[in-house]
Every structure is written in structure tokens, then in C-alpha cells.
Design a protein around this motif. Sequence first.
Motif, PDB file in Angstrom:
ATOM      1  N   HIS A 152       0.811  -1.216   0.000  1.00 17.40           N
ATOM      2  CA  HIS A 152       0.000   0.000   0.000  1.00 17.40           C
ATOM      3  C   HIS A 152       0.845   1.268   0.000  1.00 17.40           C
ATOM      4  CE1 HIS A 152      -2.766   3.126   1.503  1.00 17.40           C
ATOM      5  NE2 HIS A 152      -3.729   2.393   0.983  1.00 17.40           N
ATOM      6  N   ALA A 159      -6.211  -0.230  -1.344  1.00 16.85           N
ATOM      7  CA  ALA A 159      -6.523  -1.297  -0.398  1.00 16.85           C
ATOM      8  C   ALA A 159      -7.205  -2.481  -1.069  1.00 16.85           C
ATOM      9  CB  ALA A 159      -7.407  -0.747   0.725  1.00 16.85           C
ATOM     10  N   VAL A 162      -4.545  -4.525  -2.630  1.00 19.65           N
ATOM     11  CA  VAL A 162      -3.767  -5.187  -1.573  1.00 19.65           C
ATOM     12  C   VAL A 162      -4.508  -6.417  -1.070  1.00 19.65           C
ATOM     13  CG1 VAL A 162      -2.820  -4.957   0.759  1.00 19.65           C
ATOM     14  CG2 VAL A 162      -2.611  -3.066  -0.869  1.00 19.65           C
ATOM     15  N   GLU A 174      -6.941  -2.826   5.069  1.00 16.05           N
ATOM     16  CA  GLU A 174      -6.888  -1.471   5.613  1.00 16.05           C
ATOM     17  C   GLU A 174      -6.463  -1.496   7.082  1.00 16.05           C
ATOM     18  OE1 GLU A 174     -10.836  -0.170   4.868  1.00 16.05           O
ATOM     19  OE2 GLU A 174     -10.446   0.436   2.785  1.00 16.05           O
ATOM     20  N   VAL A 177      -2.673  -2.093   7.369  1.00 20.79           N
ATOM     21  CA  VAL A 177      -1.891  -0.905   7.030  1.00 20.79           C
ATOM     22  C   VAL A 177      -1.916   0.076   8.197  1.00 20.79           C
ATOM     23  CG1 VAL A 177      -1.748   1.117   5.528  1.00 20.79           C
ATOM     24  CG2 VAL A 177      -2.194  -1.130   4.543  1.00 20.79           C
TER      25      VAL A 177
END
Length: 214
Positions: A152, A159, A162, A174, A177
Motif C-alpha cells: 500500500h 486497499a 492489496v 486497511e 496498514v
Amino acid sequence: GRAALAAAAPAGADDDLDAEPPAVSFEELYETAHTRLVQQVFLLTACRYRAVHCVRRAFGEARRHWGTVVASGSPEGWVRVRACELALSPWHRGGARRARVWGLPYRRIKVRPADEAQAVLPDHDRLTDRDRALLKALKQLSRPQRRALVLHDGLGLPAAAVSVEAESTQAAAEGRVWAARTALAQWVPELVGPDPAAPGFADGLSGLLHRAAV
């Protein structure tokens, strides 16, 4: 600043969004993507030899299953997924110092054309204390958090992308991250900043990741 980590969109990419991407051969993919994939995987391993080894193994598997790789729609993404899995596997061992495998040529990491390199200070491509501090902090993250952060903030993947590469939900991606940013802010605030919610935190971290990878 992410050019060395993530391939830029080709010129005129928006002219015809329905056009199929041009076919790429295995040799072309290896030549164009090898360096940046090694750089990306290096952020996961903090070990140049292991990064090179994992990328070479991934390319070897790609060549043996090239039809499947092409059918995936993103040959480079396919190789990256496999290289990341190898890099983060606690069971995988080996390194690029071992005997050659897969019949692929060894290549030194080349970040810029040779003529440009002459104009740069000799120590430009060496890890600094800041780079080492960042890599050490990255290694303390959980493997899923490290992978999500690199994809990311290092590559600039959204996202949703990812989550596809890491085979997770978007919410999980999310969350990983954010957890990774929060941890880095606690461990190395003098490097990345103390507040992961502060404006510019993500961009600053992206720049640090890019510098360490290159």
C-alpha cells in the motif's frame, strides 16, 4: 517518487481503457520487472540475497506455468505474489549465493542508467542509519502487516488491490496498514513521525520506503 518500486502507467493509457494490454514474453517481463520486484521484496526481508533468491524462485515458477501467469491478467503481479509468499514463509530457506537454478541469469540490482550513476556520490546506494532503522522496525511487524504496508505505502496499491494480492478482505487490508503505521509511529517516531493520522504521514513513510528499497 515510487517509479523504482511500481511501474508507471504507460503513456496514453487512458486513451482506450477497453484495449487489451500488449502480450509480454517471459524474457521481457524478467528484464523489465526483475529490479523493482527485488526492491519490493527487500523491504519484506531486509536481506538483499534473500530478496534476489525469492524473486528468482518466483520467476522460475512463472516460466514453468507461463500460460497460467499470462491468463492471470497481471504477470508481474503473479510473480510478486509468489515472491512475497516465499519471502515471508518461515519455512523457506536459501539465498542467491547458492548454485544457479532455473537457468536464469544472475543480474545485479540496477537502479539507474550507468551514465546517471556516475553523477551520484559513491555512497548514495548504500543503506543509511535511517534506512537500517526503518528496516529493523519493519521486521518487527507481523508478516501480514509488513506485506500490506509495503504493497500500500511502498507500491501505492489501493486497499482493494492489496486485499486481492494478500488474499484478505479489504477491511483486513486497511486494518493491517493502519496497525503497521501505528506501530512504526510508536517504535521510530523520530523517523516516521509520532502520529499516523497526521497529514503527510503516509507520503513521508512512502518516501522512506522507496529510499530504503532503492
